[in-house]
Design an enzyme around this catalytic site. Structure first.
Site, PDB file in Angstrom:
ATOM      1  N   TYR A 178     -15.275  48.417  -7.511  1.00 32.83           N
ATOM      2  CA  TYR A 178     -16.255  48.163  -8.575  1.00 32.83           C
ATOM      3  C   TYR A 178     -15.627  48.438  -9.946  1.00 32.83           C
ATOM      4  O   TYR A 178     -15.844  47.694 -10.903  1.00 32.83           O
ATOM      5  CB  TYR A 178     -17.477  49.047  -8.330  1.00 32.83           C
ATOM      6  CG  TYR A 178     -18.672  48.785  -9.217  1.00 32.83           C
ATOM      7  CD1 TYR A 178     -19.166  47.505  -9.438  1.00 32.83           C
ATOM      8  CD2 TYR A 178     -19.350  49.852  -9.820  1.00 32.83           C
ATOM      9  CE1 TYR A 178     -20.282  47.291 -10.241  1.00 32.83           C
ATOM     10  CE2 TYR A 178     -20.466  49.648 -10.613  1.00 32.83           C
ATOM     11  CZ  TYR A 178     -20.923  48.371 -10.828  1.00 32.83           C
ATOM     12  OH  TYR A 178     -22.033  48.159 -11.619  1.00 32.83           O
ATOM     13  N   SER A 223     -19.366  47.802 -17.471  1.00 32.29           N
ATOM     14  CA  SER A 223     -19.807  49.132 -17.007  1.00 32.29           C
ATOM     15  C   SER A 223     -18.868  50.195 -17.568  1.00 32.29           C
ATOM     16  O   SER A 223     -17.758  49.888 -18.017  1.00 32.29           O
ATOM     17  CB  SER A 223     -19.768  49.138 -15.480  1.00 32.29           C
ATOM     18  OG  SER A 223     -20.028  50.430 -14.984  1.00 32.29           O
TER      19      SER A 223
END
Ligand code: NAD
Length: 274
Positions: A171, A158
């Site tokens: 995250y 990501s």
């Protein structure tokens, strides 16, 4: 890719569902693996009715026994795994701060989650799902690839792996671990010819971030507006934006490419904001 066997974890979801369909359209036999059996079965049915070959398989990517059972099912129905997409992943509200920046008044506000209130179980959930949820399926499925040509593992990283995003330390750290593991495993498997690369999607509107990025009436939240203003192409990604990079990384023509994390982000990671 004709008749190659691909396993796509998180394949019942939005981005990896698209990747599963793309692999099938290009001739691969696809095992759609997901925690949600119904989502996996529905996508497999969609692929089969479009003329492809797919099965839905239920398994938790954190449960090695369940993955081994899934592996036996894939071997029996489709054959040994040659492409593994480690797509299952995501964030958790309990690993997320309410505010971008800390100010002392947050300590007195019970309705806010400050850095000091971050829940360890929420943080652990996110690290486990993204990192162990990549490592364990790789242990189970990549043994099939030993001694074969043109096998690939594709992890899903990501933007927050390059530079952490505000509010989501768990995250961000977990996806940084996925990028790091992609490089580690690429080196580890280099002598047996298994290539390991990752896609790093920018911002795609999916169920896991919809409430952070859009309001109930469909208009954008402040965070959503900020993201678009920092994305030089001025839009969210569409799932199909990932397809060409996936196919490129799985193609034998990229047989010398391993250990890279490819941003697919409309320029977000290249832009300083000025
Ligand atoms: P999604 O929620 O639509 O799909 C995730 C899928 O994973 C779901 O079908 C879910 O059931 C499955 N899953 C969750 N936990 C699981 C488990 N323990 N075992 C097996 N399956 C499990 O999300 P998405 O946006 O399509 O995300 C797919 C991947 O892309 C994730 O790794 C995500 O972190 C990553 N990603 C998404 C974005 C984005 O903007 N949406 C950006 C960068 C990276």
């Amino acid at each position: 890719m004709t008749n190659k066997v691909a396993v796509v974890t998180g394949g019942g979801g939005i981005l990896c569902g698209e990747l599963a369909k793309t692999l099938a359209k290009n001739g691969a036999k696809v095992a759609v693996l997901d925690l949600k059996k119904e989502a996996a079965d529905n996508l497999a049915a969609e692929i089969n009715s479009a003329g492809g070959t797919a099965i839905g398989v239920a398994a938790n990517v954190l449960d090695k026994e369940a993955l081994e059972a899934a592996h036996r099912e894939v071997l029996k129905e489709l054959g040994p795994c040659e492409i593994l997409i480690n797509g299952a992943g995501g964030n958790h509200p309990k690993g997320t701060t309410s505010m971008e920046h800390f100010s002392p008044d947050q300590l007195d506000k019970a309705d806010l989650t400050s850095f000091f209130d971050l829940d360890h179980e929420g943080v652990e959930f996110v690290f486990n799902l993204n990192f162990l949820g990549t490592l364990i399926p790789t242990q189970v499925f990549s043994k099939d690839m030993i001694g074969k040509d043109d096998c690939s593992i594709i992890n899903i990283s990501s933007m927050n792996a390059f530079t952490p995003l505000t509010k989501i330390p768990a995250y961000s750290g977990a996806k940084a671990a996925v990028s790091n593991f992609t490089q580690w495993l690429a080196v580890h498997f280099a002598k047996v010819g298994i290539r390991v690369n990752a896609l790093a999607p920018g911002f795609f509107l999916t169920d896991q971030n919809r409430s952070l990025l859009t309001k109930e009436d469909g208009s954008m939240t402040e965070r959503g507006n900020k993201i678009i203003s920092q994305t030089p192409m001025g839009r969210y990604g569409k799932p199909e934006d990932l397809n060409s990079t996936l196919l490129w990384l799985c193609d034998p023509a990229t047989s010398f490419v391993t250990g890279i994390v490819v941003p697919i982000d409309g320029g977000f990671s290249a832009y300083s904001g000025v």
